[in-house]
Design a protein around this motif. Structure first.
Motif, PDB file in Angstrom:
ATOM      1  N   ASN A 163       4.598   5.346   2.994  1.00 30.33           N
ATOM      2  CA  ASN A 163       4.214   6.530   2.808  1.00 30.33           C
ATOM      3  C   ASN A 163       2.700   6.846   3.176  1.00 30.33           C
ATOM      4  O   ASN A 163       2.045   7.332   2.142  1.00 30.33           O
ATOM      5  N   CYS A 164       2.234   6.025   4.162  1.00 31.82           N
ATOM      6  CA  CYS A 164       0.584   6.075   4.168  1.00 31.82           C
ATOM      7  C   CYS A 164       0.439   6.965   5.423  1.00 31.82           C
ATOM      8  O   CYS A 164       1.179   7.184   6.332  1.00 31.82           O
ATOM      9  N   ASN A 165      -0.819   7.554   5.431  1.00 28.87           N
ATOM     10  CA  ASN A 165      -1.293   8.281   6.412  1.00 28.87           C
ATOM     11  C   ASN A 165      -2.277   7.542   7.271  1.00 28.87           C
ATOM     12  O   ASN A 165      -3.511   7.360   6.634  1.00 28.87           O
ATOM     13  N   PHE A 166      -2.095   7.360   8.457  1.00 23.05           N
ATOM     14  CA  PHE A 166      -2.987   6.778   9.280  1.00 23.05           C
ATOM     15  C   PHE A 166      -3.518   7.678  10.628  1.00 23.05           C
ATOM     16  O   PHE A 166      -4.131   7.003  11.605  1.00 23.05           O
ATOM     17  N   PHE A 220      -2.134  -7.383  11.995  1.00 20.63           N
ATOM     18  CA  PHE A 220      -1.003  -7.264  11.334  1.00 20.63           C
ATOM     19  C   PHE A 220       0.106  -8.264  11.698  1.00 20.63           C
ATOM     20  O   PHE A 220       0.590  -8.091  12.806  1.00 20.63           O
ATOM     21  N   MET A 221       0.488  -8.949  10.852  1.00 24.12           N
ATOM     22  CA  MET A 221       1.416 -10.137  11.114  1.00 24.12           C
ATOM     23  C   MET A 221       2.631  -9.920   9.885  1.00 24.12           C
ATOM     24  O   MET A 221       2.142  -9.852   8.715  1.00 24.12           O
ATOM     25  N   ASP A 222       3.548  -9.999  10.221  1.00 23.21           N
ATOM     26  CA  ASP A 222       4.991  -9.788   9.425  1.00 23.21           C
ATOM     27  C   ASP A 222       4.726  -8.621   8.374  1.00 23.21           C
ATOM     28  O   ASP A 222       5.054  -8.780   7.347  1.00 23.21           O
ATOM     29  N   CYS A 223       4.276  -7.569   9.107  1.00 21.49           N
ATOM     30  CA  CYS A 223       3.988  -6.367   8.221  1.00 21.49           C
ATOM     31  C   CYS A 223       5.320  -5.361   8.441  1.00 21.49           C
ATOM     32  O   CYS A 223       5.889  -5.026   9.437  1.00 21.49           O
ATOM     33  N   VAL A 224       5.261  -4.424   7.308  1.00 19.44           N
ATOM     34  CA  VAL A 224       6.202  -3.104   7.476  1.00 19.44           C
ATOM     35  C   VAL A 224       5.611  -1.886   7.357  1.00 19.44           C
ATOM     36  O   VAL A 224       4.995  -1.967   6.227  1.00 19.44           O
ATOM     37  N   PHE A 225       5.897  -0.861   8.201  1.00 22.67           N
ATOM     38  CA  PHE A 225       5.367   0.444   7.965  1.00 22.67           C
ATOM     39  C   PHE A 225       6.392   1.244   7.697  1.00 22.67           C
ATOM     40  O   PHE A 225       7.529   1.420   8.584  1.00 22.67           O
ATOM     41  N   GLU A 226       6.648   1.961   6.623  1.00 15.95           N
ATOM     42  CA  GLU A 226       7.712   2.658   6.157  1.00 15.95           C
ATOM     43  C   GLU A 226       7.364   4.176   5.817  1.00 15.95           C
ATOM     44  O   GLU A 226       6.229   4.219   4.936  1.00 15.95           O
ATOM     45  N   ASP A 227       8.087   5.125   6.418  1.00 12.62           N
ATOM     46  CA  ASP A 227       7.561   6.500   6.083  1.00 12.62           C
ATOM     47  C   ASP A 227       6.079   6.937   6.437  1.00 12.62           C
ATOM     48  O   ASP A 227       5.359   7.448   5.676  1.00 12.62           O
ATOM     49  N   CYS A 228       5.533   6.159   7.287  1.00 14.69           N
ATOM     50  CA  CYS A 228       3.989   6.331   7.607  1.00 14.69           C
ATOM     51  C   CYS A 228       3.691   7.293   8.727  1.00 14.69           C
ATOM     52  O   CYS A 228       4.607   7.503   9.635  1.00 14.69           O
ATOM     53  N   ASN A 229       2.716   7.915   8.951  1.00 15.11           N
ATOM     54  CA  ASN A 229       2.374   8.756   9.927  1.00 15.11           C
ATOM     55  C   ASN A 229       1.037   8.039  10.937  1.00 15.11           C
ATOM     56  O   ASN A 229       0.001   7.840  10.192  1.00 15.11           O
ATOM     57  N   LEU A 230       1.553   7.498  11.837  1.00 16.93           N
ATOM     58  CA  LEU A 230       0.388   6.647  12.875  1.00 16.93           C
ATOM     59  C   LEU A 230       0.097   7.351  13.848  1.00 16.93           C
ATOM     60  O   LEU A 230      -0.100   6.789  14.955  1.00 16.93           O
ATOM     61  N   ARG A 246      -8.453   9.354   5.830  1.00 21.96           N
ATOM     62  CA  ARG A 246      -9.609   9.997   5.147  1.00 21.96           C
ATOM     63  C   ARG A 246     -10.357   8.904   4.626  1.00 21.96           C
ATOM     64  O   ARG A 246     -11.637   9.176   4.719  1.00 21.96           O
ATOM     65  N   ASP A 247      -9.823   8.008   4.087  1.00 25.78           N
ATOM     66  CA  ASP A 247     -10.379   6.953   3.285  1.00 25.78           C
ATOM     67  C   ASP A 247     -10.929   5.564   4.139  1.00 25.78           C
ATOM     68  O   ASP A 247     -11.655   4.891   3.907  1.00 25.78           O
ATOM     69  N   GLY A 248     -10.231   5.660   5.487  1.00 25.55           N
ATOM     70  CA  GLY A 248     -10.444   4.401   6.250  1.00 25.55           C
ATOM     71  C   GLY A 248      -9.735   3.162   5.884  1.00 25.55           C
ATOM     72  O   GLY A 248      -9.045   3.276   4.442  1.00 25.55           O
ATOM     73  N   PHE A 300       0.847  -1.296  -0.191  1.00 22.72           N
ATOM     74  CA  PHE A 300      -0.098  -0.085   0.039  1.00 22.72           C
ATOM     75  C   PHE A 300       0.823   1.096   0.080  1.00 22.72           C
ATOM     76  O   PHE A 300       1.532   1.656   1.022  1.00 22.72           O
ATOM     77  N   THR A 301       1.023   1.819  -1.091  1.00 22.41           N
ATOM     78  CA  THR A 301       1.883   3.253  -1.204  1.00 22.41           C
ATOM     79  C   THR A 301       0.858   4.576  -1.266  1.00 22.41           C
ATOM     80  O   THR A 301       0.009   4.423  -2.029  1.00 22.41           O
ATOM     81  N   ASN A 302       1.301   5.425  -0.506  1.00 14.40           N
ATOM     82  CA  ASN A 302       0.728   6.645  -0.562  1.00 14.40           C
ATOM     83  C   ASN A 302      -0.925   6.993  -0.398  1.00 14.40           C
ATOM     84  O   ASN A 302      -1.585   7.604  -1.003  1.00 14.40           O
ATOM     85  N   LYS A 303      -1.244   5.973   0.450  1.00 14.12           N
ATOM     86  CA  LYS A 303      -2.864   5.895   0.828  1.00 14.12           C
ATOM     87  C   LYS A 303      -2.903   6.949   1.954  1.00 14.12           C
ATOM     88  O   LYS A 303      -2.187   6.852   2.995  1.00 14.12           O
TER      89      LYS A 303
END
Length: 190
Positions: A32-35, A45-55, A17-19, A10-13
């Motif tokens: 690069n996702c905004n949460f 979330f199992m074996d996942c990577v969050f990179e450059d995201c806003n959580l 805004r969208d849920g 998932f890139t640039n999501k």
């Protein structure tokens, strides 16, 4: 039955805004996702990577984070102590975790590398064998923690009472002594 999403990127999501779809995410990359302010409660979330995201300020009530890596993410004010503790396994590198809470979590061997951990609450955590290299721990709370074999070498601005934490075989540099001796009002000079 819950939907399972596997091996997706998932890139640039803008999930703020969208849920985000209610599902179990396995081996997924979020780049690069905004949460910000999202409700991630009860998601897995199992074996996942969050990179450059806003959580920042996400809700994590009963969220399952199993072997999840956060790289260069902004994660301000998050209550990781609300997560599902079964299989909880986290790793942080280059993240901003200011004002987040890990209260009473059993998270040994967690990596907090090159991160900002300003005023993070680690009270009563099991952080055995965890790594804090090159992280800023200004105002971080360590009370009644198990920090045995934890690595604080090259960490900055930590200050905690060695008598209120288990520190056997923890690693420190000489520069870190003032953070351990602060309560004694001792001046350490080089």
């Amino acid at each position: 039955m819950e939907k399972i999403i596997t091996e997706e990127t998932f890139t640039n999501k803008d999930f703020s805004r969208d849920g985000i779809e209610i599902a179990e995410y396995e081996v997924c990359l979020f780049k690069n996702c905004n949460f910000q302010n999202c409700d991630l409660s009860s998601l897995k979330f199992m074996d996942c990577v969050f990179e450059d995201c806003n959580l920042s300020s996400v809700k994590m009530n009963n969220t399952s984070l199993q072997t999840v890596e956060f790289r260069d993410c902004k994660i301000l004010g998050v209550h990781f102590d609300d997560c599902n503790t079964f299989g909880l396994s986290l790793s942080f590198e280059g993240c901003q975790l200011n004002h987040s809470v890990f209260f009473q979590l059993q998270i040994p061997k967690t990596k907090f590398i090159d991160s900002k951990l300003i005023e993070v609450d680690f009270a009563e955590c099991d952080l055995r064998d965890s790594q804090f290299q090159h992280s800023d721990l200004s105002g971080a709370i360590f009370e009644n923690c198990d920090l045995q074999k934890a690595d604080f070498r090259n960490a900055n601005n930590y200050s905690f009472d060695p008598e209120m934490n288990k520190l056997k075989n923890a690693k420190f540099t000489l520069d870190g002594l003032p953070g351990l001796l602060g309560k004694y009002k001792i001046k350490v000079e080089h």
